[in-house]
Design a protein around this motif. Sequence first.
Motif, PDB file in Angstrom:
ATOM      1  N   GLY A 193      17.137  33.468  -3.709  1.00 46.65           N
ATOM      2  CA  GLY A 193      17.424  32.219  -2.994  1.00 46.65           C
ATOM      3  C   GLY A 193      19.001  31.740  -2.898  1.00 46.65           C
ATOM      4  O   GLY A 193      19.830  32.555  -3.527  1.00 46.65           O
ATOM      5  N   LEU A 194      19.145  30.867  -2.285  1.00 48.23           N
ATOM      6  CA  LEU A 194      20.753  30.289  -2.114  1.00 48.23           C
ATOM      7  C   LEU A 194      20.797  29.492  -3.400  1.00 48.23           C
ATOM      8  O   LEU A 194      19.954  29.164  -4.141  1.00 48.23           O
ATOM      9  N   CYS A 195      22.020  28.875  -3.659  1.00 55.83           N
ATOM     10  CA  CYS A 195      22.463  28.091  -4.741  1.00 55.83           C
ATOM     11  C   CYS A 195      21.452  26.969  -4.958  1.00 55.83           C
ATOM     12  O   CYS A 195      20.997  26.539  -6.051  1.00 55.83           O
ATOM     13  N   TYR A 196      21.157  26.237  -3.917  1.00 53.36           N
ATOM     14  CA  TYR A 196      20.265  25.009  -4.022  1.00 53.36           C
ATOM     15  C   TYR A 196      19.069  25.555  -4.484  1.00 53.36           C
ATOM     16  O   TYR A 196      18.303  24.993  -5.588  1.00 53.36           O
ATOM     17  N   ALA A 197      18.410  26.507  -3.962  1.00 51.84           N
ATOM     18  CA  ALA A 197      17.092  26.983  -4.354  1.00 51.84           C
ATOM     19  C   ALA A 197      17.041  27.489  -5.833  1.00 51.84           C
ATOM     20  O   ALA A 197      16.040  27.130  -6.477  1.00 51.84           O
ATOM     21  N   LYS A 198      17.976  28.215  -6.245  1.00 49.96           N
ATOM     22  CA  LYS A 198      18.116  28.640  -7.579  1.00 49.96           C
ATOM     23  C   LYS A 198      18.344  27.317  -8.539  1.00 49.96           C
ATOM     24  O   LYS A 198      17.594  27.328  -9.697  1.00 49.96           O
ATOM     25  N   SER A 199      18.860  26.385  -8.048  1.00 49.11           N
ATOM     26  CA  SER A 199      18.828  25.329  -8.693  1.00 49.11           C
ATOM     27  C   SER A 199      17.607  24.501  -9.083  1.00 49.11           C
ATOM     28  O   SER A 199      17.201  24.029  -9.973  1.00 49.11           O
ATOM     29  N   HIS A 200      16.895  24.554  -7.936  1.00 48.77           N
ATOM     30  CA  HIS A 200      15.388  23.704  -8.254  1.00 48.77           C
ATOM     31  C   HIS A 200      14.694  24.705  -8.867  1.00 48.77           C
ATOM     32  O   HIS A 200      13.921  24.006  -9.700  1.00 48.77           O
ATOM     33  N   LEU A 201      14.825  26.009  -9.111  1.00 49.87           N
ATOM     34  CA  LEU A 201      13.930  26.775 -10.007  1.00 49.87           C
ATOM     35  C   LEU A 201      14.489  26.472 -11.510  1.00 49.87           C
ATOM     36  O   LEU A 201      13.724  26.243 -12.571  1.00 49.87           O
ATOM     37  N   LEU A 202      15.781  26.610 -11.730  1.00 48.04           N
ATOM     38  CA  LEU A 202      16.311  26.215 -13.108  1.00 48.04           C
ATOM     39  C   LEU A 202      15.936  24.840 -13.386  1.00 48.04           C
ATOM     40  O   LEU A 202      15.591  24.302 -14.830  1.00 48.04           O
ATOM     41  N   ALA A 203      16.150  23.741 -12.502  1.00 46.55           N
ATOM     42  CA  ALA A 203      15.639  22.442 -12.982  1.00 46.55           C
ATOM     43  C   ALA A 203      14.237  22.399 -13.364  1.00 46.55           C
ATOM     44  O   ALA A 203      13.626  21.731 -14.371  1.00 46.55           O
ATOM     45  N   ALA A 204      13.418  23.028 -12.783  1.00 44.90           N
ATOM     46  CA  ALA A 204      12.036  23.146 -12.850  1.00 44.90           C
ATOM     47  C   ALA A 204      11.548  23.618 -14.360  1.00 44.90           C
ATOM     48  O   ALA A 204      10.877  23.196 -15.236  1.00 44.90           O
ATOM     49  N   VAL A 205      12.259  24.799 -14.871  1.00 45.23           N
ATOM     50  CA  VAL A 205      11.932  25.640 -15.745  1.00 45.23           C
ATOM     51  C   VAL A 205      12.471  24.604 -17.073  1.00 45.23           C
ATOM     52  O   VAL A 205      11.806  24.580 -18.128  1.00 45.23           O
ATOM     53  N   LEU A 206      13.734  24.025 -16.832  1.00 41.33           N
ATOM     54  CA  LEU A 206      14.416  23.408 -17.830  1.00 41.33           C
ATOM     55  C   LEU A 206      13.479  22.107 -18.253  1.00 41.33           C
ATOM     56  O   LEU A 206      13.339  21.715 -19.369  1.00 41.33           O
ATOM     57  N   ARG A 207      13.043  21.453 -17.116  1.00 43.22           N
ATOM     58  CA  ARG A 207      12.222  20.046 -17.265  1.00 43.22           C
ATOM     59  C   ARG A 207      11.005  20.497 -18.055  1.00 43.22           C
ATOM     60  O   ARG A 207      10.382  19.731 -18.949  1.00 43.22           O
ATOM     61  N   VAL A 208      10.220  21.534 -17.698  1.00 44.72           N
ATOM     62  CA  VAL A 208       9.033  22.061 -18.339  1.00 44.72           C
ATOM     63  C   VAL A 208       9.298  22.263 -19.810  1.00 44.72           C
ATOM     64  O   VAL A 208       8.518  21.783 -20.770  1.00 44.72           O
ATOM     65  N   GLY A 209      10.475  22.543 -20.173  1.00 46.09           N
ATOM     66  CA  GLY A 209      10.860  22.525 -21.531  1.00 46.09           C
ATOM     67  C   GLY A 209      11.368  21.646 -22.355  1.00 46.09           C
ATOM     68  O   GLY A 209      11.928  21.725 -23.453  1.00 46.09           O
ATOM     69  N   GLY A 210      11.406  20.460 -21.735  1.00 42.04           N
ATOM     70  CA  GLY A 210      11.744  19.088 -22.304  1.00 42.04           C
ATOM     71  C   GLY A 210      13.253  18.860 -22.332  1.00 42.04           C
ATOM     72  O   GLY A 210      13.711  18.023 -22.958  1.00 42.04           O
ATOM     73  N   GLU A 231      10.807  32.288 -27.446  1.00 39.70           N
ATOM     74  CA  GLU A 231      11.784  33.071 -27.755  1.00 39.70           C
ATOM     75  C   GLU A 231      13.172  32.014 -28.465  1.00 39.70           C
ATOM     76  O   GLU A 231      13.918  32.703 -28.976  1.00 39.70           O
ATOM     77  N   SER A 232      12.993  30.910 -28.240  1.00 42.31           N
ATOM     78  CA  SER A 232      14.054  30.025 -28.478  1.00 42.31           C
ATOM     79  C   SER A 232      14.077  29.499 -29.882  1.00 42.31           C
ATOM     80  O   SER A 232      12.795  29.196 -30.334  1.00 42.31           O
ATOM     81  N   VAL A 233      15.044  29.038 -30.289  1.00 43.55           N
ATOM     82  CA  VAL A 233      15.096  28.328 -31.617  1.00 43.55           C
ATOM     83  C   VAL A 233      15.447  26.874 -31.593  1.00 43.55           C
ATOM     84  O   VAL A 233      14.910  26.163 -32.459  1.00 43.55           O
ATOM     85  N   ASP A 234      15.950  26.299 -30.419  1.00 39.30           N
ATOM     86  CA  ASP A 234      15.965  25.009 -30.193  1.00 39.30           C
ATOM     87  C   ASP A 234      16.066  24.862 -28.869  1.00 39.30           C
ATOM     88  O   ASP A 234      16.114  25.534 -27.865  1.00 39.30           O
ATOM     89  N   ARG A 235      16.436  23.473 -28.396  1.00 35.93           N
ATOM     90  CA  ARG A 235      16.514  23.021 -26.996  1.00 35.93           C
ATOM     91  C   ARG A 235      17.727  23.615 -26.306  1.00 35.93           C
ATOM     92  O   ARG A 235      17.587  23.968 -25.207  1.00 35.93           O
ATOM     93  N   THR A 236      18.853  23.419 -27.206  1.00 36.85           N
ATOM     94  CA  THR A 236      20.013  24.199 -26.486  1.00 36.85           C
ATOM     95  C   THR A 236      19.924  25.841 -26.355  1.00 36.85           C
ATOM     96  O   THR A 236      20.253  26.353 -25.048  1.00 36.85           O
ATOM     97  N   ASP A 237      19.289  26.231 -27.102  1.00 33.79           N
ATOM     98  CA  ASP A 237      19.078  27.894 -27.055  1.00 33.79           C
ATOM     99  C   ASP A 237      18.030  28.151 -25.917  1.00 33.79           C
ATOM    100  O   ASP A 237      18.192  29.119 -25.170  1.00 33.79           O
ATOM    101  N   TYR A 238      17.157  27.273 -25.791  1.00 36.37           N
ATOM    102  CA  TYR A 238      16.105  27.270 -24.500  1.00 36.37           C
ATOM    103  C   TYR A 238      16.777  27.161 -23.236  1.00 36.37           C
ATOM    104  O   TYR A 238      16.497  27.823 -22.285  1.00 36.37           O
ATOM    105  N   ALA A 239      17.681  26.149 -23.299  1.00 39.30           N
ATOM    106  CA  ALA A 239      18.447  25.605 -21.979  1.00 39.30           C
ATOM    107  C   ALA A 239      19.260  27.084 -21.560  1.00 39.30           C
ATOM    108  O   ALA A 239      19.417  27.489 -20.632  1.00 39.30           O
ATOM    109  N   ARG A 240      19.900  27.617 -22.603  1.00 37.72           N
ATOM    110  CA  ARG A 240      20.870  28.796 -22.341  1.00 37.72           C
ATOM    111  C   ARG A 240      19.871  30.061 -21.660  1.00 37.72           C
ATOM    112  O   ARG A 240      20.401  30.457 -20.759  1.00 37.72           O
TER     113      ARG A 240
END
Length: 206
Positions: free
Chosen positions: A85-102, A42-51
């Motif tokens: 999840g608590l903030c920590y857990a949500k951060s773990h998920l966000l970090a994983a999704v972002l890292r997969v996307g480069g 769905e994304s046009v570039d890495r910044t859009d993907y991160a958002r």
Amino acid sequence: MVDSKVPELQALAPVADYLFGDDVVQTSDPGVRSIADRLLGESVDRTDYARRAFEFVRDEVAHSWDADDPRVTVTAGEVLESRVGLCYAKSHLLAAVLRVGGVPTALCYQWLVDDGYYMLHGLVAVSLEGRWHRLDARGNKAGVDAQFDLDVERLAWPVRPELGERDFPTLHVSPPPQLIRALRSVDDIRSLATGGLGVLPDPEPA
């Protein structure tokens, strides 16, 4: 424009190391990879993907305290499956999704004060456009309006130094082991959101 209030963040490793997963930031989890594939499409570039990834975790995964949900989630896969999840857990998920996307993504922390308790708060930082930017996907509610912004930080709670609050500048590749042990030590995760967060270990002891 650079926000002058942002602390000088300190990476512990080369930027490329913030693309790898571990047993908490689970970049190999099938569900995580499926979400990443969808958002990449769905994304046009890495910044859009991160958002898009940020908004997915912020809006589609409930904060345990806001939802009054007792389930203990820690790893990216657990958080995605339970959608809470608590903030920590949500951060773990966000970090994983972002890292997969480069997108190189670090874990970082704050000390905050709530009802007289010092609380450890977890968020992420992403390396985009030549520097690190902190993002807070804990979830918005009345009085909290965290947004994806690479120019000016828009976190859930900017620190108030006059109250003893502070930002930890260290960018962690993996969550501190003592934090994971504390999260795994309870049967009802809400118990950590009613004062127990104040006794979680300092991720950067003096």
